[in-house]
Enzyme design. Sequence first.
Site, PDB file in Angstrom:
ATOM      1  N   ASP A 248       0.904  -1.130   0.090  1.00 37.01           N
ATOM      2  CA  ASP A 248       0.013  -0.098  -0.143  1.00 37.01           C
ATOM      3  C   ASP A 248       0.954   1.046   0.121  1.00 37.01           C
ATOM      4  OD1 ASP A 248      -2.189   1.668   0.486  1.00 37.01           O
ATOM      5  OD2 ASP A 248      -3.267  -0.101   1.414  1.00 37.01           O
TER       6      ASP A 248
ATOM      7  N   ASP B 276      -3.177   4.952  -2.266  1.00 35.17           N
ATOM      8  CA  ASP B 276      -4.277   5.504  -1.243  1.00 35.17           C
ATOM      9  C   ASP B 276      -4.638   6.529  -1.664  1.00 35.17           C
ATOM     10  OD1 ASP B 276      -5.554   4.693   1.329  1.00 35.17           O
ATOM     11  OD2 ASP B 276      -4.315   6.615   1.581  1.00 35.17           O
TER      12      ASP B 276
ATOM     13  N   GLU C  25      -6.653   3.996  -5.629  1.00 35.36           N
ATOM     14  CA  GLU C  25      -7.892   3.909  -4.911  1.00 35.36           C
ATOM     15  C   GLU C  25      -8.633   5.332  -5.073  1.00 35.36           C
ATOM     16  OE1 GLU C  25      -9.904   3.967  -0.519  1.00 35.36           O
ATOM     17  OE2 GLU C  25      -8.169   5.245  -0.926  1.00 35.36           O
TER      18      GLU C  25
ATOM     19  N   HIS D 248     -11.285  -2.760   3.501  1.00 33.15           N
ATOM     20  CA  HIS D 248     -11.358  -2.562   5.012  1.00 33.15           C
ATOM     21  C   HIS D 248     -12.015  -1.030   5.321  1.00 33.15           C
ATOM     22  CE1 HIS D 248      -8.407   0.156   3.136  1.00 33.15           C
ATOM     23  NE2 HIS D 248      -8.185   0.681   4.057  1.00 33.15           N
ATOM     24  N   ASP D 249     -12.481  -0.393   4.412  1.00 31.29           N
ATOM     25  CA  ASP D 249     -13.498   0.758   4.645  1.00 31.29           C
ATOM     26  C   ASP D 249     -14.895   0.805   4.479  1.00 31.29           C
ATOM     27  OD1 ASP D 249     -11.031   2.125   4.852  1.00 31.29           O
ATOM     28  OD2 ASP D 249     -10.806   2.666   2.679  1.00 31.29           O
TER      29      ASP D 249
HETATM   30  C1  GLC Z   1      -7.949   5.437   2.273  1.00 30.37           C
HETATM   31  C2  GLC Z   1      -7.998   4.107   3.061  1.00 30.37           C
HETATM   32  C3  GLC Z   1      -8.265   4.492   4.394  1.00 30.37           C
HETATM   33  C4  GLC Z   1      -7.604   5.506   4.927  1.00 30.37           C
HETATM   34  C5  GLC Z   1      -7.866   6.787   4.219  1.00 30.37           C
HETATM   35  C6  GLC Z   1      -6.592   7.883   4.574  1.00 30.37           C
HETATM   36  O1  GLC Z   1      -9.298   5.557   1.986  1.00 30.37           O
HETATM   37  O2  GLC Z   1      -8.370   2.867   2.305  1.00 30.37           O
HETATM   38  O3  GLC Z   1      -8.502   3.239   5.021  1.00 30.37           O
HETATM   39  O4  GLC Z   1      -8.260   5.793   6.476  1.00 30.37           O
HETATM   40  O5  GLC Z   1      -7.390   6.543   2.678  1.00 30.37           O
HETATM   41  O6  GLC Z   1      -5.427   7.199   4.368  1.00 30.37           O
END
Ligand code: GLC
Length: 537
Positions: A100, A202, A266, A327-328
């Site tokens: 990541d 991310d 993402e 995970h979100d």
């Molecule tokens: C992304 C991650 C999340 C995190 C956010 C800030 O959305 O998937 O878990 O809290 O970024 O880094």
Amino acid sequence: MADGFAWWQSGVIYQVYPRSFQDSNGDGVGDLPGILARLDHLQTLGVDALWVSPIYPSPMADFGYDVSDYTGVHPLFGTMEDFERLLAELHRRGMKLILDFVPNHSSDRHPWFQASRSSRDDPKRDWYIWRDAAPDGGPPNNWLSEFGGGAWEWDAATGQYYYHAYLKEQPDLNWRNPALREAMLDALRVWLDRGVDGFRVDAIHHLIKDAQFRDNPPNPGWREGMSPVRRLIRLHTVDQPEVHDAIAAMRRVADGYGPDRLLIGEAYLPIDQLMAYYGADLTGFQLPFNFHLLSTPWEAKALAALIRTYEAALPPGGWPNWVLGNHDRSRVASRLGRGQARVAAMLLLTLRGTPTLYQGDEIGMTDVAIPPDRVQDPWEKNIPGLGLGRDPVRTPIPWDGGPRGGFTTGEPWLPLGPDHERVNVAAQAADPSSMLALHRALLSLRRAEPALSVGRYEPVSAENDVLVYERRHGRDRFRVLLNLSAAERTVDAVPDAAHIRLSTHLDRGGEPVSGALRLRPDEGVVIGFDDKGKGGE
Ligand code: GLC
């Protein structure tokens, strides 16, 4: 790997959330030796690559998404030797490792931010986003934090505000600064030199903010109960055009290590905006995450329309991908129920494009209610009660029916689900009709039949709660029929000379199909038309 396709086109990606995968030292938090110890599960499951959420040194304000050293390993997860052992073992097994990469922000404990906040004249001052107060002394504009409250934090020592799209412990990096940009690309090079196969990048849509720092406009669609950040349309804080230069720079670094290094982005964006993340002439991400299955109504017509729209929007040569959970987001078995979660697994693993599976979904884990005194997620702590917290989807994997599910010998950092004595990997491995058995069967069918990974997608129908499509590759042809309802459905006019290859109920393999086909409640089937169509489950 299907002929003529890259590994990441025919392969399946599995997301490991390392804190909750497997603990090896009794501290209640999963770690790298834990992942290593469980590779047999992943190999038997049949996935090709692991994407592991952040393992870097971090104060854990956002559970690793607040990085204080981009090239190290957090002692909580193990050592650099543990990392090297895991990577070597994955490669020995023919599997890939995706890390990541968190480029939008660092931890406020990162030495770069410590230097940046030390004085206005520090060479790293401009590595973060500092602004003077508004004339009234308030923040420079109306931008809001994703995790609640304003996005500007006052720094009394140097008399300016810094910007944080997430927590104040996660100051945003300034990607308009060339030195910062190069330092971040160097972090990628360090891991690529160590042999990782790519990165999931991310929060990429946040990377660049409006150069003029204009106010975001109000969102007329905001309602009570929605996340407060949505009160504004994020016009000037996300998806700025200059982000694509930065992504192209990341891609050039990855490509410098050969054609097989993968970048996944993402970005939660509408399909038309998302397509830009493939980059001009595909110089961006190979896979900009497609999250639309997470939000599309679970109805045949809506899903058919989503697939059609997404396929049609892809740029020439752009490769599709699909996601059911991470995970979100609330787990698929909670959103749809366990019956439809099986149908959803069949959809995910028979659509054209690269699927990403979230850990635990292969055994049908559901969201776990977290008692108030065990809440960990800062989002829930900042904005309690709206259901924004992500702890329920991050609970440890139950490996067996023991008291701590075989996850740890200590106190798990988040509670295991109340059903873990029944819903666990060992129990499902022994049950030929389990969700785990279904995932294994789907993945092995997908591996055996390239039509199901790389074949063309041909819509057939979306009537009466049943979604029907075909996948074709060379002379191979498969038809997928998914009953999206909890009632029986009969589908007319299935062409002759077909056989069921796989049912979500795992009990109809080899059954001949001719004319009408009866689907039980929550049943999906894959039928094969060629002479290979007679195999059982
Ligand atoms: C992304 C991650 C999340 C995190 C956010 C800030 O959305 O998937 O878990 O809290 O970024 O880094």
